[in-house]
Every structure is written in C-alpha cells, then in structure tokens.
Design a protein around this motif. Structure first.
Motif, PDB file in Angstrom:
ATOM      1  N   GLN A  56       0.842  -1.210   0.000  1.00 29.31           N
ATOM      2  CA  GLN A  56       0.000   0.000   0.000  1.00 29.31           C
ATOM      3  C   GLN A  56       0.869   1.248   0.000  1.00 29.31           C
ATOM      4  OE1 GLN A  56      -2.478   0.177   3.489  1.00 29.31           O
ATOM      5  NE2 GLN A  56      -3.792  -1.470   2.749  1.00 29.31           N
ATOM      6  N   LYS A  57       1.909   1.214   0.843  1.00 30.43           N
ATOM      7  CA  LYS A  57       2.762   2.388   0.985  1.00 30.43           C
ATOM      8  C   LYS A  57       3.534   2.649  -0.303  1.00 30.43           C
ATOM      9  CE  LYS A  57       6.037   4.803   3.768  1.00 30.43           C
ATOM     10  NZ  LYS A  57       5.909   5.874   2.786  1.00 30.43           N
ATOM     11  N   ASP A  61       2.671   1.819  -3.316  1.00 30.01           N
ATOM     12  CA  ASP A  61       1.749   2.350  -4.323  1.00 30.01           C
ATOM     13  C   ASP A  61       1.454   3.830  -4.069  1.00 30.01           C
ATOM     14  OD1 ASP A  61       1.655  -0.147  -5.373  1.00 30.01           O
ATOM     15  OD2 ASP A  61      -0.323  -0.669  -4.581  1.00 30.01           O
ATOM     16  N   ARG A  62       1.261   4.136  -2.791  1.00 28.24           N
ATOM     17  CA  ARG A  62       0.924   5.516  -2.431  1.00 28.24           C
ATOM     18  C   ARG A  62       2.070   6.470  -2.762  1.00 28.24           C
ATOM     19  NH1 ARG A  62      -0.659   4.895   3.188  1.00 28.24           N
ATOM     20  NH2 ARG A  62       1.158   6.091   3.769  1.00 28.24           N
ATOM     21  N   ASP A 120       1.850   7.061  -6.386  1.00 29.16           N
ATOM     22  CA  ASP A 120       0.698   7.917  -6.718  1.00 29.16           C
ATOM     23  C   ASP A 120       0.976   9.379  -6.404  1.00 29.16           C
ATOM     24  OD1 ASP A 120      -0.722   5.815  -7.580  1.00 29.16           O
ATOM     25  OD2 ASP A 120      -1.939   5.562  -5.771  1.00 29.16           O
ATOM     26  N   ARG A 121       1.580   9.600  -5.241  1.00 25.90           N
ATOM     27  CA  ARG A 121       1.890  10.986  -4.860  1.00 25.90           C
ATOM     28  C   ARG A 121       2.874  11.593  -5.862  1.00 25.90           C
ATOM     29  NH1 ARG A 121       3.636  10.465   0.524  1.00 25.90           N
ATOM     30  NH2 ARG A 121       5.636   9.872  -0.320  1.00 25.90           N
ATOM     31  N   THR A 172     -10.204   9.604   1.286  1.00 28.02           N
ATOM     32  CA  THR A 172      -8.748   9.483   1.369  1.00 28.02           C
ATOM     33  C   THR A 172      -8.136  10.784   0.902  1.00 28.02           C
ATOM     34  OG1 THR A 172      -8.929   7.143   0.821  1.00 28.02           O
ATOM     35  CG2 THR A 172      -6.749   8.121   0.622  1.00 28.02           C
ATOM     36  N   GLN A 184      -4.996  12.239  -0.615  1.00 27.55           N
ATOM     37  CA  GLN A 184      -3.902  11.580  -1.323  1.00 27.55           C
ATOM     38  C   GLN A 184      -2.528  12.131  -0.997  1.00 27.55           C
ATOM     39  OE1 GLN A 184      -5.136  11.545  -5.474  1.00 27.55           O
ATOM     40  NE2 GLN A 184      -5.201   9.334  -5.201  1.00 27.55           N
ATOM     41  N   GLY A 204      -2.087   9.991   2.207  1.00 20.43           N
ATOM     42  CA  GLY A 204      -2.878   8.770   2.229  1.00 20.43           C
ATOM     43  C   GLY A 204      -3.752   8.583   3.462  1.00 20.43           C
TER      44      GLY A 204
END
Ligand code: FES
Length: 515
Positions: A193-194, A196-197, A200-201, A486, A488, A491
C-alpha cells in the motif's frame, strides 16, 4: 547538472554553481548509505562551488563530515527560512560564514541574474522541523529541486513560469512498516500500500508541475549492515518501500511517463529550453540489472566503516534511566498538545545488542499522562519500542535532541502499538530540546485553533476543505469511495459519517452528507 547521489546534485550556470545536499557518509547509526555509491566522486572538486543549498537537517541531506572536509567555506549558503536557527548554527559550526537568508516563497535575484526561491515547510512533521524545496531560474531555464519536501501543491512554482527540470522523491524514507511487529503477510500488504501511495503521490506532483523533464531523486538509501540487508529492494518483495530509480522508470512508463531522467553519481545532463542531453558514467540499464552485485561490493567496502561506528556507541557507564528522567521529565511538564496527543505510556525495551536481537536488559516507560520517566511496571502501554541500549547510551552521550533523525530512521528497532498510528509519539521524540518543544507546541496550538470554516463538495458529501492532517486542499487531494475519504497527499483516511480519522489518533474531519 551533475548527479552526485541521493538528493545531491551540482548545478552549473554561467552565473555560478550550486551544490545541493552533498551526502556521502553513512547516516542514522550507519544504517543508510547513498545508493548508488557516490563516495568515489571527487568531493573536493565538487565542493568548490559558489553556492551551497542544504535543504534541511536530516542526515541524508546534511552530512557534517563531508560539509566540513570537502565543501568550500567560500561558498554562500542559500538558507531556507526556518523557525529555529539550528541549520544555520550547525553550518556555522562547520566553518561556513557566508549566508544568504532567503524568505520563504520569495524570488531572490543573485549576482549575474541567477534567481532562486526556497519554499520552507515548517510543520513539526516536515523533516526535523523543516524541509524545503529550491527553485532556480537562469537565462530562461527553470529548475525545481523539490527534494523530499511535500508541499500541499506546486502552484506557487508553476506560477513562476514553465519548469524545465523537476527533481523529486519517489521512494520510501521511513521505518514503516518494516520495523512493526506484525505477521509477514500484513507487513507485505502494508508495504505494498505504501509503495503504491508513494508512486501515486509522485505522479500527482509531476502532473501538477508538468515540467519537461523529471528526475527521481532523494532515495532510496541502501542498507549495508547484515542486520538491515533485507530492507534493500533486491528480493522481489512487492511490499518493499524502497524501489530504486530503475523501478521508477518502469512504473512511470506504465502511467505514460516518457520524460524521466535518472542521474547516477557522475551522470551529467545539459539542459536547454528545447532539450536535455544526458551522459552516464556507465550503462544505465546494465547498472540496475546488476544492482545486487553493486550492493554486495559496496557492503564489503563499507564494512570497516560500520564496524568502527558500532564500536563508538557503547557507553555502559551511563545511567540511562537517570539521564532520561533528567532530560525528558521537564519536557513532559511543558508539553500540552503532544503529551495529550500521545495520551498513554510509551515503553522502551533495551537490549544488550545494537538492535532488536539479544536480551532485554532494561525496560523504561515514558509516562505521558503521569509526566514521568520510570521503570516499566507491568502495565498496558500504547507504544512499545525495542532497541539496543547502546544506541540510547550514544544518544545521551552526544546529547541528541531528535530521536527521529537518529534512532528511528536507523530502523535499528522494532515497534508494536495498540490502536492507530500516533504522529504525536514521533513528533515528541523529535523535540527533545526546549527550543523544538516550544516551537512544536506553539504550532499545534495555532493549528488547533485555526477554524476550518471553508467547505468543499466531494461526491455526495460536504466536507471541510482543508485536510485535518496537514491542510492539503481536499478539493484536489480528496477522493471519496463510499463512506471513506482518502487524502492523497499522505494517504490518510477518514470515515465520513462519524468524521473519525482512520489513520491516526485525533484529527476529526467535519463532513455532512448532502440532502
Ligand atoms: S495533508 Fe496529509 S493526509 Fe492530508
């Protein structure tokens, strides 16, 4: 622009040269090393510069040894506007005397028409109380070295004109989730998850600025001590939070990114308004293919450095409990917001090793409600940390006032907690000095009082416009999925019907479902 490793680069213009964040020596209890190895560069030559920019005091940006030994004291320091003078004080101690004190978010013109702007972020969660980005313009070329700073948006830089080169962080730089005592499968899931985040950021920032060229910088570090070797992203673990620059290019391509440029130490990019031409000291693809070998060779070269550092940590004569009492109890007395935010006792189990192995030989509790440091009394605690007693002895010995910028970033500990992540625990241990504590308390005080009156519409919900975490604009960063919002930027998640923050203690959000 010459890549000099991690967040470091040397930028040449006809109006002078700027060296940024020259990190080469290991940081955080010899845990982090720059990747790829940049120690073979000619640092004396690189250090012969007109301007020095040290973005903040994290030790992978502020390398006292390199700054002292190799960087010209004739250089003018471009200083971010921070609320405390610690960065300037530490640079003065190393021999720097020429400072250009910038104003945050203001463009300054230096000799020869070189323009710079430094944005200083100053919340207690930004770096060691402060992180910054450097914008440069010369002869129509604009560069933003965002470094590892996390501004809520990049609008202020975009307004200054089209940016040609954007350098930013994309990889992890934290101990979560690896050090948490969780089942491996949970750790992998949280890590994924981290990871991916983080990407994304990064895409969001890139999209914000729309620069011609994007440079992934400021990570990952590499871990060369046997005890930390597993943190290197060489085992095909999808939950590893330290993807490298080669992985960045692959992931970026998947979202359509074609303008990424990786700088190895010694790579040089010539940047013009029309194009960027880059030369590398070695074949790029080949280098990342052989990453494991590079790390193994590096591990061998650096082993004596790690051994020497370890030999300097033990100070068994120090009365750890007594010293922590003396240092921490007065701060507990003064702390209102952070002590309340932590809200329970925090336990330190100290082992006879340099980390989590070995036997626990002492157990100490920092009791936030009781405002006391005392032996552990078999009670329920909110957070439990396990680390080597030698590390705490060393922190006391060098009078370290920031345990995040030393112990926690070293990853030489494990952690367990009851309930949610609590940012106040780490904020407090970052502020083990009067000056920092007062600053952080004041910041939380103001932050708390700032009435968030403006709203925004997100799907079927009316919610407060600014994120309760660090005020990101939720009309841009907020995503609603069912009843969960959420933000972003970092997160964080919120349950809209109750307003409860699902990521951390406190931080309630105001939200109402539209009729
Ligand atoms: S500002 Fe950090 S999650 Fe919103």
């Amino acid at each position: 622009m010459t890549g000099t490793g991690h967040a470091s680069m040397r930028i040449e213009t006809s109006a002078g040269s700027i060296l940024c964040d020259p990190w080469v020596n290991p940081a955080y209890f010899a845990s982090w090393f720059p990747f790829p190895d940049n120690s073979l560069l000619d640092w004396k030559e690189l250090g012969d510069v007109d301007y020095l920019y040290v973005s903040h005091l994290h030790r992978d940006h502020f390398d006292a040894k390199n700054l002292k030994e190799n960087i010209s004291k004739k250089a003018t320091v471009l200083l971010p506007e921070y609320p405390t003078s610690q960065l300037e004080d530490e640079l003065r101690e190393l021999g720097f005397t020429k400072f250009f004190k910038t104003k945050s978010n203001e463009v300054h013109e230096l000799d020869g028409g070189l323009k710079v702007m430094i944005q200083a972020l100053i919340s207690p969660t930004d770096g060691p109380i402060g992180d910054s980005s450097l914008w440069i313009e010369h002869e129509g070329i604009r560069v933003l070295n965002q470094n590892d700073a996390r501004p809520t948006d990049l609008g202020i830089f975009a307004e200054l004109g089209h940016v040609h080169a954007h350098m930013l962080q994309f990889s992890g730089a934290i101990w979560y989730p690896m050090v948490y005592e969780l089942p491996e499968s949970a750790k992998t899931a949280f890590g994924k998850q981290k990871r991916d985040r983080q990407f994304d950021r990064t895409w969001r920032y890139i999209d914000d600025l729309k620069a011609d060229h994007v440079f992934p910088i400021a990570g990952p570090p590499c871990f060369l001590d046997d005890e930390l070797w597993q943190f290197n992203d060489i085992f095909g673990d999808e939950g590893n939070i330290f993807p490298d620059q080669g992985v960045f290019l692959e992931e970026y391509a998947k979202v359509g990114g074609t303008n990424g440029i990786v700088l190895l130490p010694g790579s040089v990019t010539e940047l013009s308004e029309k194009e960027a031409t880059t030369t590398h000291p070695t074949d790029l693809a080949e280098f990342f293919k052989n990453k494991k070998q590079h790390l193994e060779e590096m591990r061998e070269r650096k082993a004596p450095i790690i051994a020497a550092e370890k030999a300097s940590w033990r100070h068994p004569e120090i009365d750890v409990l007594g010293e922590l009492k003396k240092r921490i109890e007065p701060l507990l007395e003064e702390s209102i917001y952070m002590a309340q935010g932590v809200g329970g006792p925090v336990r330190f189990d100290l082992t006879d090793s340099f980390g989590t192995s070995g036997e626990v030989i002492e157990s100490i509790v920092v009791d936030f409600p009781g405002k006391q440091v005392r032996p552990y009394a078999d009670e329920k605690v909110r957070y439990r940390f396990k680390t080597g007693r030698a590390l705490i002895e060393h922190l006391i010995h060098i009078d370290e006032g920031d345990w995040v910028n030393s112990l926690f970033l070293s990853c030489r500990f494990s952690a367990a907690r009851i309930g949610q992540y609590n940012e106040f625990v780490y904020a407090f241990f970052k502020c083990l000095s009067e000056e920092r504590l007062q600053y952080a308390e004041g910041w939380y005080d103001e932050h708390e009082k700032a009435v968030e009156s403006e709203d925004t519409q997100l799907g079927e919900w009316t919610v407060q416009r600014r994120c309760p975490h660090l005020k990101a604009d939720l009309s841009r960063f907020g995503i609603v999925d069912g009843n969960t919002l959420t933000c972003q930027l970092h997160g964080w998640k919120f349950d809209l019907p109750s307003g409860r923050c699902l990521t951390s203690v406190g931080h309630k959000i105001r939200a109402e479902k539209n009729a």
